[in-house]
Design an enzyme around this catalytic site. Structure first.
Site, short mmCIF file in Angstrom:
data_model
loop_
_atom_site.label_atom_id
_atom_site.label_comp_id
_atom_site.label_asym_id
_atom_site.label_seq_id
_atom_site.Cartn_x
_atom_site.Cartn_y
_atom_site.Cartn_z
N TRP A 33 0.83 -1.20 0.00
CA TRP A 33 0.00 0.00 0.00
C TRP A 33 0.87 1.26 0.00
O TRP A 33 2.00 1.24 0.46
CB TRP A 33 -0.94 0.01 1.21
N GLU A 76 7.61 8.51 13.57
CA GLU A 76 7.66 7.81 12.29
C GLU A 76 8.39 8.66 11.24
O GLU A 76 9.03 8.13 10.33
CB GLU A 76 6.24 7.49 11.80
N GLU A 113 8.98 1.66 6.28
CA GLU A 113 8.62 2.50 7.42
C GLU A 113 8.33 3.94 7.00
O GLU A 113 7.49 4.61 7.60
CB GLU A 113 9.76 2.49 8.45
N HIS A 116 4.75 5.30 6.66
CA HIS A 116 3.93 5.54 7.85
C HIS A 116 3.89 7.03 8.19
O HIS A 116 2.82 7.60 8.41
CB HIS A 116 4.47 4.75 9.04
N GLU A 166 9.56 -2.40 17.65
CA GLU A 166 8.57 -2.66 16.60
C GLU A 166 7.27 -3.22 17.18
O GLU A 166 6.18 -2.88 16.70
CB GLU A 166 9.14 -3.64 15.57
N THR A 169 5.39 -0.25 18.81
CA THR A 169 4.69 0.61 17.86
C THR A 169 3.49 -0.11 17.26
O THR A 169 2.48 0.53 16.94
CB THR A 169 5.64 1.09 16.75
N ASP A 198 2.23 -3.59 9.40
CA ASP A 198 3.62 -3.47 8.96
C ASP A 198 4.58 -3.64 10.13
O ASP A 198 5.59 -4.34 10.05
CB ASP A 198 3.87 -2.09 8.33
N GLU A 199 4.26 -2.96 11.24
CA GLU A 199 5.13 -3.02 12.42
C GLU A 199 5.24 -4.45 12.95
O GLU A 199 6.31 -4.86 13.41
CB GLU A 199 4.61 -2.09 13.52
N HIS A 202 7.65 -6.41 10.81
CA HIS A 202 9.03 -6.01 11.11
C HIS A 202 9.48 -6.58 12.46
O HIS A 202 10.64 -7.01 12.60
CB HIS A 202 9.14 -4.49 11.11
#
Length: 331
Positions: A33, A76, A113, A116, A166, A169, A198-199, A202
């Site tokens: 995305w 971020e 990252e 974000h 990670e 967050t 996403d976090e 990671h």
């Protein structure tokens, strides 16, 4: 062999597997995305109507919420600091050509990252609820000030830090999204939820790096883990400051907002530590040297110790008025 040379040998041994980690834990650029997928299309005739909807929905969200979202966004946005820091870690050779495994991971991870901060910054701007100039000043300070997260150039300590940070967050973004959705702000809820996803990816990658190192150099890895926990995991937000303030002065009041909302709390810190202890099977590590045995014992007892401290903590109810956000009396 010195501890320094052992770390370099381990990092070199794992480097050949990094392309596999990229395939497993990161998403190809043409498939992931992008911020514009969630924001009004500035080329559309309906752009201003969509912006007005964002502004109306934003009115339902209170002061502590906006302070927390602003601080999340600023941290971020500080990606240049994080990338430059990790590129200097021992074993990450950014000058060894584009195919160097570890530097390739750092670039690809920070590229993910970076989206974000982009999407949250644009949302804040369109919402009309925050003083964007003050937000931008704080962001510039955070990058210009740099930070010392207690890892030095040690890859083991850096991977402990990123494993912890990670997941922290992930928790913060997920809860902010849940609160936004509860207030009827579906768009912001979706944005925060996908960032949280996403976090988590990671986190799983960095957690795996530590597990692999633990198998190859358990003494060095557990000593690094214990050292990081003795220093405490300092989140990037710890270094926040507003215009006219000094480094770190905004953190405590932001932290109070986050704790009052339940976005990220002392209890979360304890639970993250417990999860990492469990995944890395700290309690059952055997064949350690004396120093590593002491570190193992410290780590297994630490969650209970922190829980006792947390149970005695009190959260300040006083609302400090940040320059980022105009207080509206809502929580």
């Amino acid at each position: 062999m010195s501890a320094h040379n052992i770390r370099l040998e381990v990092m070199k041994a794992i480097e050949g597997k990094v392309d596999g980690f990229i395939d497993s834990y990161l998403v190809p650029i043409d498939k992931i995305w992008q911020p514009t997928d969630f924001l009004p299309d500035s080329q559309s005739d309906n752009f201003f109507n969509e912006v007005e909807q964002i502004r109306e929905e934003a009115k339902e969200l209170g002061y502590d919420f906006w302070v927390t979202l602003v601080a999340d966004t600023i941290t971020e946005e500080a990606l240049p600091t994080y990338e430059s820091w990790l590129m200097d870690v021992e074993g990450v050779d950014q000058h060894d050509g584009p195919e160097n495994g570890w530097s390739k991971w750092v670039r690809h991870w920070t590229a993910e990252e970076n989206r974000h901060g982009d999407v949250l910054n644009k949302y804040l701007y369109l919402s009309g609820r925050v003083n964007m100039r003050e937000v931008e000043i704080t962001t510039q300070h955070l990058i210009a000030d740099g930070f010392d997260i207690g890892t030095d150039r040690d890859p083991y300590k850096n991977f402990v830090y990123t494993s912890f940070q990670e997941l922290a967050t992930n928790i913060s973004h997920k809860r902010v999204g849940q609160m936004a959705k509860k207030k009827g702000n579906t768009l912001l809820g979706k944005m925060c939820n996908i960032i949280a996803g996403d976090e988590m990816r990671h986190h799983l990658a960095y957690r795996e790096f530590v597990k692999i190192i633990m198998d190859q150099d358990p003494n060095g890895m557990i000593l690094a883990f214990a050292d990081m926990m003795k220093r405490k995991i300092v989140m990037p937000a710890h270094f926040l400051r507003e215009s006219g303030g000094s480094i770190g002065t905004a953190f405590e009041t932001f932290s109070n907002c986050a704790q009052r909302l339940g976005v990220y709390t002392a209890q979360d810190y304890i639970e993250i530590l417990s999860k990492l202890n469990g995944y890395w099977d700290i309690e059952n590590l055997r064949g350690l040297n004396d120093s590593a045995e002491k570190a193992r014992d410290y780590l297994t007892k630490l969650p209970s110790r922190l829980q006792r401290i947390s149970d005695r903590m009190k959260i300040d109810d006083d609302q400090y008025h940040f320059k980022w956000v105009q207080a509206n009396g809502l929580l």
